[in-house]
Design a protein around this motif. Structure first.
Motif, PDB file in Angstrom:
ATOM      1  N   LEU A 144       8.314   0.712  -0.160  1.00 51.13           N
ATOM      2  CA  LEU A 144       6.746   1.067   0.638  1.00 51.13           C
ATOM      3  C   LEU A 144       6.351   2.306   1.549  1.00 51.13           C
ATOM      4  O   LEU A 144       5.631   3.187   1.955  1.00 51.13           O
ATOM      5  N   PHE A 197       1.717   1.944   5.085  1.00 48.32           N
ATOM      6  CA  PHE A 197       1.558   1.258   3.325  1.00 48.32           C
ATOM      7  C   PHE A 197       2.599   0.033   3.610  1.00 48.32           C
ATOM      8  O   PHE A 197       3.015  -1.109   2.399  1.00 48.32           O
ATOM      9  N   LEU A 253      -3.943  -2.490  -0.997  1.00 45.07           N
ATOM     10  CA  LEU A 253      -2.712  -2.567  -0.074  1.00 45.07           C
ATOM     11  C   LEU A 253      -3.234  -4.060   0.176  1.00 45.07           C
ATOM     12  O   LEU A 253      -2.706  -4.832   0.198  1.00 45.07           O
TER      13      LEU A 253
END
Length: 273
Positions: A144, A197, A253
């Protein structure tokens, strides 16, 4: 920290501090080693990576230019070159840029090891069934982060450079950008995106300790949308298209985080006596 499975006594507060100190030392050493490697490859780091988005041959500009031409819209993405040049105004400016860029590159390079040290510190307080997922945690977290760094480098950075580099209030003013300002934009765009992220991982831990539930995430989804738009406005130039491009993956996300939170809560209920 909870008692470990194989120890006969609980670690004292000072023991935890000593343990944390050694983990931090290892993290710093890993970043320094990664930074030293980056320092040696300065030509590639600067000419290819750092100054890559300054060239109109950068892949992002090519794709955006093709899209604009297909739609029939005039855009600066199809220009031959960006109307600014980078310069150094201080004696130690280039050396300082070299050092700090190497350090930040060292952090990116050593990120999987940094996460491994973080996991090694908290894992003794977890159940054996939770510790067996350590490899998956390190892989997913690193994936990520690197995905976010790539998103920041290939999407956020060129959008910001193209907008700010071509923006002008008068034709009498020429843009001569200081090297520290340019590198700061590239660095912050990439690393900030990488950290953003990590949202699903953060939600995972917040759910584990009971600070967040799926119901809370759903309830405040509208507020989260506003926060996402604010974050997008901060890390991108102030045009609607760029903000939407950045906001979409963050919203995805957030939705993934809700799903992860549901899984954590479900497993906690199954394990409850």
């Amino acid at each position: 920290m909870a008692k470990t499975q194989n120890s006969e006594h609980e670690m004292s507060f000072l023991d935890h501090l000593e343990d944390l100190r050694w983990h931090l030392i290892r993290i710093v050493l890993a970043i320094v080693i990664g930074g030293f490697v980056a320092f040696l490859f300065s030509d590639f780091i600067f000419n290819v990576i750092i100054f890559g988005p300054k060239s109109m041959d950068f892949p992002t500009y090519k794709y955006l230019c093709q899209i604009a031409q297909f739609v029939g819209v005039d855009t600066t993405f199809c220009a031959e070159e960006l109307p600014f040049r980078i310069q150094n105004r201080t004696m130690g400016g280039q050396f300082s840029a070299h050092i700090w860029t190497s350090i930040y590159a060292g952090f990116v390079i050593s990120f999987p090891y940094v996460i491994y040290q973080f996991w090694s510190f908290i894992s003794p307080g977890l159940h054996s069934s939770e510790r067996k997922y350590s490899k998956g945690f390190i892989v997913v977290t690193s994936f990520l982060f690197f995905l976010g760094v790539l998103f920041g480098y290939y999407i956020v950075t060129p959008l910001s450079i193209n907008f700010l580099g071509t923006y002008t209030v008068s034709e009498q003013i020429s843009n001569e950008i200081d090297i520290s300002s340019y590198i700061s934009l590239v660095r912050s765009s990439a690393i900030a995106s990488g950290l953003i992220f990590e949202l699903p991982i953060i939600i995972f831990f917040l759910t584990k300790i009971g600070l967040v539930t799926p119901q809370i995430l759903k309830k405040y989804r509208k507020f989260a949308l506003v926060i996402v738009l604010i974050v997008s406005a901060v890390i991108t130039p102030p045009d609607i298209a760029s903000q939407i491009i950045v906001a979409i993956p963050i919203l995805i996300l957030y939705q993934v985080s809700i799903y992860i939170s549901k899984i954590v809560v479900r497993k906690q209920k199954q394990q409850a006596p």
